[in-house]
Design an enzyme around this catalytic site. Sequence first.
Site, PDB file in Angstrom:
ATOM      1  CB  VAL A   1       8.884  -7.275   2.307  1.00  0.00           C
ATOM      2  CG1 VAL A   1       7.958  -8.419   1.891  1.00  0.00           C
ATOM      3  CG2 VAL A   1       8.297  -5.949   1.885  1.00  0.00           C
TER       4      VAL A   1
ATOM      5  CD  GLU B   1       6.688 -22.214   5.703  1.00  0.00           C
ATOM      6  OE1 GLU B   1       5.598 -22.663   5.300  1.00  0.00           O
ATOM      7  OE2 GLU B   1       7.227 -22.527   6.768  1.00  0.00           O
ATOM      8  CB  THR B   2       3.955 -18.401  -0.193  1.00  0.00           C
ATOM      9  OG1 THR B   2       3.823 -17.045   0.262  1.00  0.00           O
ATOM     10  CG2 THR B   2       3.305 -19.339   0.800  1.00  0.00           C
TER      11      THR B   2
ATOM     12  CG  HIS C   1       2.418 -12.653   0.022  1.00  0.00           C
ATOM     13  ND1 HIS C   1       1.298 -12.387  -0.720  1.00  0.00           N
ATOM     14  CD2 HIS C   1       2.450 -11.700   0.981  1.00  0.00           C
ATOM     15  CE1 HIS C   1       0.676 -11.348  -0.237  1.00  0.00           C
ATOM     16  NE2 HIS C   1       1.356 -10.896   0.804  1.00  0.00           N
TER      17      HIS C   1
ATOM     18  CD  GLU D   1      -1.815  -2.374   1.261  1.00  0.00           C
ATOM     19  OE1 GLU D   1      -0.946  -2.704   2.097  1.00  0.00           O
ATOM     20  OE2 GLU D   1      -2.395  -3.207   0.531  1.00  0.00           O
TER      21      GLU D   1
HETATM   22  N1  INI Z   1       3.608  -6.618   3.872  1.00  0.00           N
HETATM   23  C1  INI Z   1       4.780  -6.149   4.346  1.00  0.00           C
HETATM   24  O1  INI Z   1       4.985  -4.930   4.393  1.00  0.00           O
HETATM   25  N2  INI Z   1       5.730  -7.011   4.794  1.00  0.00           N
HETATM   26  C2  INI Z   1       5.561  -8.368   4.752  1.00  0.00           C
HETATM   27  O2  INI Z   1       6.501  -9.103   5.171  1.00  0.00           O
HETATM   28  C3  INI Z   1       4.333  -8.894   4.245  1.00  0.00           C
HETATM   29  N3  INI Z   1       4.115 -10.321   4.193  1.00  0.00           N
HETATM   30  O3  INI Z   1       4.983 -11.103   4.582  1.00  0.00           O
HETATM   31  O4  INI Z   1       3.056 -10.795   3.765  1.00  0.00           O
HETATM   32  C4  INI Z   1       3.348  -7.965   3.802  1.00  0.00           C
HETATM   33  N4  INI Z   1       2.157  -8.380   3.309  1.00  0.00           N
HETATM   34  C5  INI Z   1       1.001  -7.529   3.221  1.00  0.00           C
HETATM   35  C6  INI Z   1       0.926  -6.703   1.932  1.00  0.00           C
HETATM   36  O5  INI Z   1       1.915  -5.684   1.925  1.00  0.00           O
HETATM   37  C7  INI Z   1      -0.437  -6.021   1.800  1.00  0.00           C
HETATM   38  O6  INI Z   1      -0.658  -5.180   2.914  1.00  0.00           O
HETATM   39  C8  INI Z   1      -1.596  -7.019   1.694  1.00  0.00           C
HETATM   40  O7  INI Z   1      -1.370  -7.962   0.675  1.00  0.00           O
HETATM   41  C9  INI Z   1      -2.927  -6.258   1.373  1.00  0.00           C
HETATM   42  O8  INI Z   1      -2.858  -5.616   0.114  1.00  0.00           O
END
Ligand code: INI
Length: 159
Positions: A90, A94-95, A97, A67
Amino acid sequence: MATANKNLSAYDKTTIPNAKDLRFGIVVSEWNEAITEGLYEGAMEALLDCGAKTENIIRWNVPGSFELPFGAKKLIETKPVDAVIAIGSVIQGETKHFDFVCSATAQGIMDLNVRTQVPVIFCVLTDNNMQQAIDRSGGKHGNKGAEAAIAAIKMASLG
Ligand code: INI
């Protein structure tokens, strides 16, 4: 000149423009909050050390790093700022993502730099584990927030 293994908090104040008349936006991701708060504190400390005034610094929070581009865009559109610092952390899971969040965030921030008149600084740690994030948000490698603050001052003063 920047070098690969420098401490992230190190800067030579004599080479940095004075920030007393500059206005900054800081967008902070709430994911891995302990890390992003450390980055925010590092950024604030360096901005104030270089002459910025607290009343000229606006902070907004967003849910996650994904965001950050929207938060930075809306801040630029609605507030008079000379530079924006986008703060996130971030951490590899494990994925896949991690890869999607990192690349979307970096690309989104780069798009803003190309499209708008306000520089947006990439203060997003992309680490393999929590220890690496700790080491770079006020730990043994310094604080990427401080590095981002110096980049923001330099970019706001460019030209
Ligand atoms: N967002 C992060 O800032 N750091 C992370 O490590 C992370 N992980 O691990 O999932 C993360 N996920 C959320 C992503 O940024 C969004 O807020 C979410 O997908 C909603 O759009």
